[in-house]
Structure formats: structure tokens, C-alpha cells
Scaffold this motif. Structure first.
Motif, PDB file in Angstrom:
ATOM      1  N   TRP A 111     -64.482 -82.921  57.337  1.00  0.00           N
ATOM      2  CA  TRP A 111     -63.212 -82.975  56.620  1.00  0.00           C
ATOM      3  C   TRP A 111     -62.206 -81.915  57.044  1.00  0.00           C
ATOM      4  CZ3 TRP A 111     -61.620 -87.014  54.067  1.00  0.00           C
ATOM      5  CH2 TRP A 111     -62.570 -87.931  53.650  1.00  0.00           C
ATOM      6  N   ALA A 112     -62.572 -81.022  57.945  1.00  0.00           N
ATOM      7  CA  ALA A 112     -61.637 -79.977  58.383  1.00  0.00           C
ATOM      8  C   ALA A 112     -60.418 -80.577  59.078  1.00  0.00           C
ATOM      9  CB  ALA A 112     -62.344 -78.985  59.299  1.00  0.00           C
ATOM     10  N   GLY A 113     -60.618 -81.596  59.893  1.00  0.00           N
ATOM     11  CA  GLY A 113     -59.500 -82.228  60.589  1.00  0.00           C
ATOM     12  C   GLY A 113     -58.502 -82.833  59.624  1.00  0.00           C
ATOM     13  N   PHE A 114     -59.004 -83.538  58.607  1.00  0.00           N
ATOM     14  CA  PHE A 114     -58.135 -84.137  57.589  1.00  0.00           C
ATOM     15  C   PHE A 114     -57.299 -83.068  56.905  1.00  0.00           C
ATOM     16  CE2 PHE A 114     -57.789 -84.927  53.000  1.00  0.00           C
ATOM     17  CZ  PHE A 114     -56.981 -86.055  53.004  1.00  0.00           C
ATOM     18  N   ALA A 115     -57.947 -81.998  56.486  1.00  0.00           N
ATOM     19  CA  ALA A 115     -57.238 -80.921  55.792  1.00  0.00           C
ATOM     20  C   ALA A 115     -56.222 -80.254  56.714  1.00  0.00           C
ATOM     21  CB  ALA A 115     -58.241 -79.890  55.270  1.00  0.00           C
ATOM     22  N   MET A 116     -56.600 -80.021  57.967  1.00  0.00           N
ATOM     23  CA  MET A 116     -55.680 -79.356  58.894  1.00  0.00           C
ATOM     24  C   MET A 116     -54.455 -80.204  59.191  1.00  0.00           C
ATOM     25  SD  MET A 116     -57.858 -77.335  61.710  1.00  0.00           S
ATOM     26  CE  MET A 116     -59.589 -77.475  61.466  1.00  0.00           C
ATOM     27  N   VAL A 117     -54.634 -81.495  59.349  1.00  0.00           N
ATOM     28  CA  VAL A 117     -53.487 -82.367  59.632  1.00  0.00           C
ATOM     29  C   VAL A 117     -52.521 -82.366  58.455  1.00  0.00           C
ATOM     30  CG1 VAL A 117     -52.816 -84.781  59.953  1.00  0.00           C
ATOM     31  CG2 VAL A 117     -54.642 -83.812  61.324  1.00  0.00           C
ATOM     32  N   LEU A 118     -53.042 -82.494  57.246  1.00  0.00           N
ATOM     33  CA  LEU A 118     -52.159 -82.505  56.075  1.00  0.00           C
ATOM     34  C   LEU A 118     -51.469 -81.158  55.870  1.00  0.00           C
ATOM     35  CD1 LEU A 118     -54.212 -84.643  53.602  1.00  0.00           C
ATOM     36  CD2 LEU A 118     -51.899 -85.070  54.328  1.00  0.00           C
ATOM     37  N   ILE A 119     -52.215 -80.078  55.986  1.00  0.00           N
ATOM     38  CA  ILE A 119     -51.617 -78.752  55.800  1.00  0.00           C
ATOM     39  C   ILE A 119     -50.610 -78.469  56.909  1.00  0.00           C
ATOM     40  CG2 ILE A 119     -52.116 -76.278  55.778  1.00  0.00           C
ATOM     41  CD1 ILE A 119     -54.770 -77.038  54.348  1.00  0.00           C
ATOM     42  N   SER A 120     -50.899 -78.888  58.127  1.00  0.00           N
ATOM     43  CA  SER A 120     -49.957 -78.711  59.234  1.00  0.00           C
ATOM     44  C   SER A 120     -48.668 -79.478  58.978  1.00  0.00           C
ATOM     45  CB  SER A 120     -50.602 -79.183  60.536  1.00  0.00           C
ATOM     46  OG  SER A 120     -49.682 -79.149  61.580  1.00  0.00           O
ATOM     47  N   ALA A 121     -48.784 -80.692  58.474  1.00  0.00           N
ATOM     48  CA  ALA A 121     -47.586 -81.476  58.141  1.00  0.00           C
ATOM     49  C   ALA A 121     -46.798 -80.796  57.032  1.00  0.00           C
ATOM     50  CB  ALA A 121     -47.980 -82.884  57.723  1.00  0.00           C
ATOM     51  N   GLY A 122     -47.494 -80.248  56.043  1.00  0.00           N
ATOM     52  CA  GLY A 122     -46.815 -79.541  54.961  1.00  0.00           C
ATOM     53  C   GLY A 122     -46.107 -78.294  55.458  1.00  0.00           C
ATOM     54  N   LEU A 123     -46.742 -77.572  56.355  1.00  0.00           N
ATOM     55  CA  LEU A 123     -46.121 -76.369  56.908  1.00  0.00           C
ATOM     56  C   LEU A 123     -44.904 -76.706  57.765  1.00  0.00           C
ATOM     57  CD1 LEU A 123     -49.250 -74.252  57.873  1.00  0.00           C
ATOM     58  CD2 LEU A 123     -47.567 -73.730  56.101  1.00  0.00           C
ATOM     59  N   SER A 124     -44.962 -77.801  58.498  1.00  0.00           N
ATOM     60  CA  SER A 124     -43.822 -78.167  59.338  1.00  0.00           C
ATOM     61  C   SER A 124     -42.651 -78.676  58.513  1.00  0.00           C
ATOM     62  CB  SER A 124     -44.233 -79.209  60.373  1.00  0.00           C
ATOM     63  OG  SER A 124     -44.561 -80.423  59.747  1.00  0.00           O
ATOM     64  N   ALA A 125     -42.894 -79.084  57.276  1.00  0.00           N
ATOM     65  CA  ALA A 125     -41.823 -79.569  56.414  1.00  0.00           C
ATOM     66  C   ALA A 125     -41.102 -78.442  55.673  1.00  0.00           C
ATOM     67  CB  ALA A 125     -42.383 -80.571  55.408  1.00  0.00           C
ATOM     68  N   ILE A 126     -41.603 -77.232  55.768  1.00  0.00           N
ATOM     69  CA  ILE A 126     -40.960 -76.108  55.089  1.00  0.00           C
ATOM     70  C   ILE A 126     -39.618 -75.825  55.757  1.00  0.00           C
ATOM     71  CG2 ILE A 126     -41.079 -73.625  54.636  1.00  0.00           C
ATOM     72  CD1 ILE A 126     -44.057 -73.887  54.386  1.00  0.00           C
ATOM     73  N   PRO A 127     -38.547 -75.745  54.977  1.00  0.00           N
ATOM     74  CA  PRO A 127     -37.249 -75.434  55.582  1.00  0.00           C
ATOM     75  C   PRO A 127     -37.236 -74.014  56.146  1.00  0.00           C
ATOM     76  CG  PRO A 127     -37.043 -75.755  53.204  1.00  0.00           C
ATOM     77  CD  PRO A 127     -38.466 -75.983  53.562  1.00  0.00           C
ATOM     78  N   ARG A 128     -36.820 -73.899  57.367  1.00  0.00           N
ATOM     79  CA  ARG A 128     -36.778 -72.587  58.021  1.00  0.00           C
ATOM     80  C   ARG A 128     -35.787 -71.653  57.340  1.00  0.00           C
ATOM     81  NH1 ARG A 128     -41.283 -73.295  59.441  1.00  0.00           N
ATOM     82  NH2 ARG A 128     -41.735 -74.805  61.025  1.00  0.00           N
ATOM     83  N   ASP A 129     -34.789 -72.225  56.691  1.00  0.00           N
ATOM     84  CA  ASP A 129     -33.792 -71.401  55.997  1.00  0.00           C
ATOM     85  C   ASP A 129     -34.417 -70.571  54.891  1.00  0.00           C
ATOM     86  OD1 ASP A 129     -32.000 -72.648  57.640  1.00  0.00           O
ATOM     87  OD2 ASP A 129     -31.252 -74.036  56.102  1.00  0.00           O
ATOM     88  N   ALA A 130     -35.382 -71.159  54.187  1.00  0.00           N
ATOM     89  CA  ALA A 130     -36.032 -70.436  53.091  1.00  0.00           C
ATOM     90  C   ALA A 130     -36.821 -69.245  53.627  1.00  0.00           C
ATOM     91  CB  ALA A 130     -36.956 -71.375  52.319  1.00  0.00           C
ATOM     92  N   LEU A 131     -37.520 -69.444  54.720  1.00  0.00           N
ATOM     93  CA  LEU A 131     -38.282 -68.342  55.319  1.00  0.00           C
ATOM     94  C   LEU A 131     -37.340 -67.266  55.857  1.00  0.00           C
ATOM     95  CD1 LEU A 131     -40.909 -70.476  57.281  1.00  0.00           C
ATOM     96  CD2 LEU A 131     -41.223 -69.330  55.093  1.00  0.00           C
ATOM     97  N   GLU A 132     -36.271 -67.710  56.497  1.00  0.00           N
ATOM     98  CA  GLU A 132     -35.305 -66.765  57.045  1.00  0.00           C
ATOM     99  C   GLU A 132     -34.623 -65.963  55.944  1.00  0.00           C
ATOM    100  OE1 GLU A 132     -31.783 -67.583  59.910  1.00  0.00           O
ATOM    101  OE2 GLU A 132     -33.517 -68.781  60.552  1.00  0.00           O
ATOM    102  N   ALA A 133     -34.259 -66.640  54.862  1.00  0.00           N
ATOM    103  CA  ALA A 133     -33.594 -65.958  53.752  1.00  0.00           C
ATOM    104  C   ALA A 133     -34.503 -64.896  53.140  1.00  0.00           C
ATOM    105  CB  ALA A 133     -33.176 -66.971  52.691  1.00  0.00           C
ATOM    106  N   ALA A 134     -35.784 -65.200  53.018  1.00  0.00           N
ATOM    107  CA  ALA A 134     -36.722 -64.226  52.464  1.00  0.00           C
ATOM    108  C   ALA A 134     -36.836 -63.015  53.379  1.00  0.00           C
ATOM    109  CB  ALA A 134     -38.088 -64.871  52.259  1.00  0.00           C
ATOM    110  N   ARG A 135     -36.874 -63.259  54.686  1.00  0.00           N
ATOM    111  CA  ARG A 135     -36.969 -62.137  55.629  1.00  0.00           C
ATOM    112  C   ARG A 135     -35.691 -61.298  55.627  1.00  0.00           C
ATOM    113  NH1 ARG A 135     -39.585 -66.284  59.008  1.00  0.00           N
ATOM    114  NH2 ARG A 135     -41.800 -65.899  58.833  1.00  0.00           N
ATOM    115  N   VAL A 136     -34.542 -61.956  55.525  1.00  0.00           N
ATOM    116  CA  VAL A 136     -33.262 -61.224  55.477  1.00  0.00           C
ATOM    117  C   VAL A 136     -33.198 -60.375  54.210  1.00  0.00           C
ATOM    118  CG1 VAL A 136     -30.761 -61.539  55.189  1.00  0.00           C
ATOM    119  CG2 VAL A 136     -31.995 -62.827  56.935  1.00  0.00           C
TER     120      VAL A 136
END
Length: 138
Positions: free
Chosen positions: A13-38
């Protein structure tokens, strides 16, 4: 024998979990991460306060799906522990249901174990269905 079953289950089940979590991570808006770092957040704070809350729905889906599959696991225990003495030490509800209904010819108790398994899986299934309906209505 139980560590081998756990390792095999994780491997499957590691592959299933990694694919879903990877898709979730790629959907995160970069603006939110950038704003937090700024704003001066450290990488740990960005991870804990921005990334995890945005990926939480995906993590919940993965967790609930894995819980359902753990409750239903039968094949790994049956195949990896072929000796009845070993199966008794690594027993799960689904295997006990099979052994009771078919090996011991006690279909009544086997059916009761099937209902128990259904009752154990039902809350996780209902949670997933409610969650998916809530996401669809938005």
C-alpha cells in the motif's frame, strides 16, 4: 510472522499512499508557501502550519482507506502463514471468519464474524461517503 505480514502490507500500500500524497502536495498553491516564508516562518513552521493543513484531506482519505483495508486483510495472513499454528498467532477477523465458516463448517458463527467485520468497517465507510458528499457539494 506478524512483522513479515506488516512489512508486506506496507510494501503493497505504500505506492497508493505515495501517489495520493504526492498529488495532494502538488496541488498546494505555491503562493501560500511563499507568503509564509516571506512572513518569516521557518521550514518546519511552513510544513506544520501550511503544508499539513492543506494536505490534511488527502491524508485523511489515505488513512481511512488503509484502516478499511487493514480490517479486511485476509490474503496476506492466509498466504504468509500457511501453517494453522502460525495463522492462529497472526489471526485477523477475516481469516477467523474463513476458518470458522469453511474449515470448521460452522457457518452460523462465520456469518456472525462477517457481520462483525461489516460493523467494524461501516463507520470508516460512512465517514468517507459523508466526506466525499461534502466535497462534492462545495
Amino acid at each position: 510472522m506478524t512483522p513479515a505480514i506488516i512489512a508486506a502490507y506496507i510494501w503493497i500500500w505504500a505506492g497508493f499512499a505515495m501517489v495520493l500524497i504526492s498529488a495532494g502536495l502538488s496541488a498546494i498553491p505555491r503562493d501560500a508557501l511563499e507568503a509564509a516564508r516571506v512572513d518569516g516562518a521557518t521550514e518546519w513552521q511552513v510544513f506544520r502550519r501550511v503544508t499539513i493543513p492543506l494536505v490534511r484531506p488527502v491524508l485523511v482519505v489515505v488513512l481511512v482507506t488503509l484502516v478499511i483495508n487493514v480490517l479486511k486483510i485476509f490474503d496476506l495472513v492466509y498466504i504468509l502463514a500457511p501453517d494453522p499454528a502460525t495463522q492462529d498467532r497472526a489471526n485477523v477477523v477475516a481469516l477467523q471468519m474463513y476458518q470458522t465458516a469453511f474449515a470448521r463448517q460452522n457457518t452460523g458463527l462465520g456469518s456472525a464474524l462477517a457481520v462483525l467485520l461489516f460493523v467494524l468497517v461501516l463507520p470508516a465507510m460512512l465517514y468517507n461517503v459523508r466526506r466525499l458528499r461534502g466535497d462534492r457539494d462545495r
